[in-house]
Enzyme design. Sequence first.
Site, PDB file in Angstrom:
ATOM      1  CE1 TYR A  33       0.123   1.950   4.312  1.00 38.44           C
ATOM      2  CE2 TYR A  33       1.036  -0.264   4.449  1.00 38.44           C
ATOM      3  CZ  TYR A  33       0.869   1.002   4.977  1.00 38.44           C
ATOM      4  OH  TYR A  33       1.456   1.325   6.185  1.00 38.44           O
ATOM      5  NE  ARG A  52       6.927   4.171   0.477  1.00 37.98           N
ATOM      6  CZ  ARG A  52       6.653   4.929   1.540  1.00 37.98           C
ATOM      7  NH1 ARG A  52       7.594   5.164   2.442  1.00 37.98           N
ATOM      8  NH2 ARG A  52       5.459   5.455   1.712  1.00 37.98           N
ATOM      9  NE  ARG A 100      -5.778 -19.868   4.211  1.00 34.84           N
ATOM     10  CZ  ARG A 100      -4.829 -20.623   4.740  1.00 34.84           C
ATOM     11  NH1 ARG A 100      -4.685 -21.880   4.339  1.00 34.84           N
ATOM     12  NH2 ARG A 100      -4.016 -20.141   5.658  1.00 34.84           N
ATOM     13  CE  LYS A 147       3.163   3.116   3.183  1.00 36.86           C
ATOM     14  NZ  LYS A 147       3.616   3.365   4.559  1.00 36.86           N
ATOM     15  CD  GLU A 179      10.056   1.692  10.545  1.00 34.82           C
ATOM     16  OE1 GLU A 179      10.152   2.638   9.745  1.00 34.82           O
ATOM     17  OE2 GLU A 179       9.931   0.514  10.184  1.00 34.82           O
ATOM     18  CG  LEU A 204       8.308   2.561   4.875  1.00 31.69           C
ATOM     19  CD1 LEU A 204       8.091   1.377   3.927  1.00 31.69           C
ATOM     20  CD2 LEU A 204       6.971   3.176   5.259  1.00 31.69           C
TER      21      LEU A 204
END
Length: 284
Positions: A33, A52, A100, A147, A179, A204
């Site tokens: 995301y 990114r 799945r 991310k 972070e 990140l």
Amino acid sequence: MSRTVYVNGAYLPEEEARVSIFDRAFLFADGVYEVTSVIDGKLVDFAGHARRLARSLAELDMPAPCSEDELLAIHRELIRRNGLTEGMIYLQVTRGAADRDFAWSEGMTPTLVLFTQARALIDSPAAERGLKVISLEDLRWGRRDIKTVQLLYPSMAKMQAKARGKDDAWLVEDGFVTEGTSNNAWIVTRDGVLVTRDLSNRILHGITRAAVLRFAREAQMRVEERPFTIDEAKDAAEAFVTAATTFVTPVVEIDDAPVGDGAPGPVARRLRAIYIEESRKAAI
């Protein structure tokens, strides 16, 4: 009136938006995301977020759902349809839907979802009062540079902070701060040096972090990219965090100990003002 959202090529009222229960983001957190800030109805650092996103997709061997130009057009259309002047646009790409299985199938069709969130970013109460944080062990997986939507531990850490009457948590690994739960961590030493963690798989690679580093160096501020400890942070003159959703926001307390004089400091305030001014100039 409900928001208009984007799902796989269609602009829909949020109540009508649907994604398959077999989507791998739902079953395996197999998705990435980005969150891009909007000020004055324009996108901040869009190119950085797009780069990114492309890197995250490549690291997970996941195809891009569309081109960067198409993504930009979708962002702008959502801003237009929702009358968004200030806030964020959330974008999520998943590997797609399939029965799945831990092993995914080749040639899957990615799922692409975007939606807006209206929020006051510039006149932020948190920036005026400063954040109070706690320190917690960093228990996340080892590829924090990607991310992904795998955000369970950051959410748990945030809730632990809330339960203790604080705003956020700084995560610690091998004795050093990595972070915050959703931001990059910074300190200002007593001799005026800005310190933030160097880039690696452990953090990140923040788009706002990169912009603030550039602005700080242009302003002739001294900067060091290196790890620092919680004790060093407590002894610092100032501390702050950077993120697309919070810009530059001071940290005034760590583990119940005041940072500096316990109030937002001049360096953080100056960098926030610079960031907002320069972002307004460059927003598209």
